[in-house]
Enzyme design. Sequence first.
Site: not given
Ligand code: UD1
Length: 363
Positions: A206
């Site tokens: 991811h």
């Molecule tokens: C975040 C952390 C990463 C960690 C990971 C664990 C940061 C910079 N990154 O990355 O260090 O390893 O969490 O999983 O804080 N989304 C959903 N549902 C959710 C959450 C996210 O659909 O409940 C999707 C959305 O499209 C979102 C994307 O995932 O834009 C990324 O989510 P985000 O929280 O920005 O970062 P992660 O890649 O999850």
Amino acid sequence: MKIIAVIGTRPNMMKLAPVLAAAKPYPELSFLVVHTGQHYDHRMSDVFLEDLELPPPDVFLEIGSGSHATQTARIMTALETVMLEEQPDMVLVFGDVNSTLAATLVAAKLCLPVAHVESGMRSFDRSMPEEINRIVTDHLSQLLFATSGVAVQNLIKEGIPRDRIHLVGDVMVDSLLTCLPRALDRPGYLDRFGLAPGGYGLVTVHRVDNVDIPGHLDEIVRLLAAVSRALPLVLPLHPRTAKRLEEFGLRGRFREVPSIHIIDPVGYLDMLKLMKESRLVLTDSGGLQIETSVLDIPCLTLRNTTERPETLSLGTNRLLHRNLETALKAVDQVLNGGWPAVKPVTLWDGKAAERIINVLLAL
Ligand code: UD1
């Protein structure tokens, strides 16, 4: 002492749970848990609270997704209101996600002391958003709970006063050791795919560098397809990766590879069971590098740096970035013997949270 503990993502919850459990006998420490809502899907958030037997957060901010700046700014604005209302004595933050950074910045500006759990980890790669979050958080914290001797040295080299740093070990190991027996009792996923324990590799991917750049994600898909010819793979798909696969038109490529089994993101207990029963793990996660090392499962890391170098010296982890040849060689070595067995690590004893609580009580 009134402590606001801020969580936002899956890995934060694994780090909070043992701290709350260790604090239970001490009413003099009162915790208010604030969930920023950085992760909000049931399978990215609620399942983890349930699996870890955590009560619902006291405050849920519903921040959701967005660019780094938007997400961090929204969390900061909402947290400032909570901190001003609650007037805590301390703010406790975990790990290296955007919620960690946002909470630290707000607390520091309000002159509230910050305590950072999982301090001192460095990948020395500032293109990783997490590395920026780690550095800023550590430099604004008054109490730094370091995971290892390497982490302590990193902090000292950056000029952080020694008396702020406490070497406590890794709270993720506490959670793992507590939850593993319950995890192994779960029905699991293997029957569904006709797989047996030891007969598959577990994959998680991811990281921004691996999934947000079409060429890089294409390399990952190729690598997984090639490995799956030697060993079937199970891939719980992170929402970020799912989104990018669709966007870049790569999702269909998995349909041509029947031995890669894609499943929805799984909770903590299911993940532990999948990990424990796997032959090897291919991942770009940080936490999994430690968890596999504790469970003595070979870990092939899809990155070229790690903030957990102890796992490299232990021999349980190898960095292969997205190099297909290195991946195939490593998989062959695992399948045909020759992967070193893990040596026990002193601080991976499940007592990191206890040490944290002792430091807080001594204040
Ligand atoms: C975040 C952390 C990463 C960690 C990971 C664990 C940061 C910079 N990154 O990355 O260090 O390893 O969490 O999983 O804080 N989304 C959903 N549902 C959710 C959450 C996210 O659909 O409940 C999707 C959305 O499209 C979102 C994307 O995932 O834009 C990324 O989510 P985000 O929280 O920005 O970062 P992660 O890649 O999850």
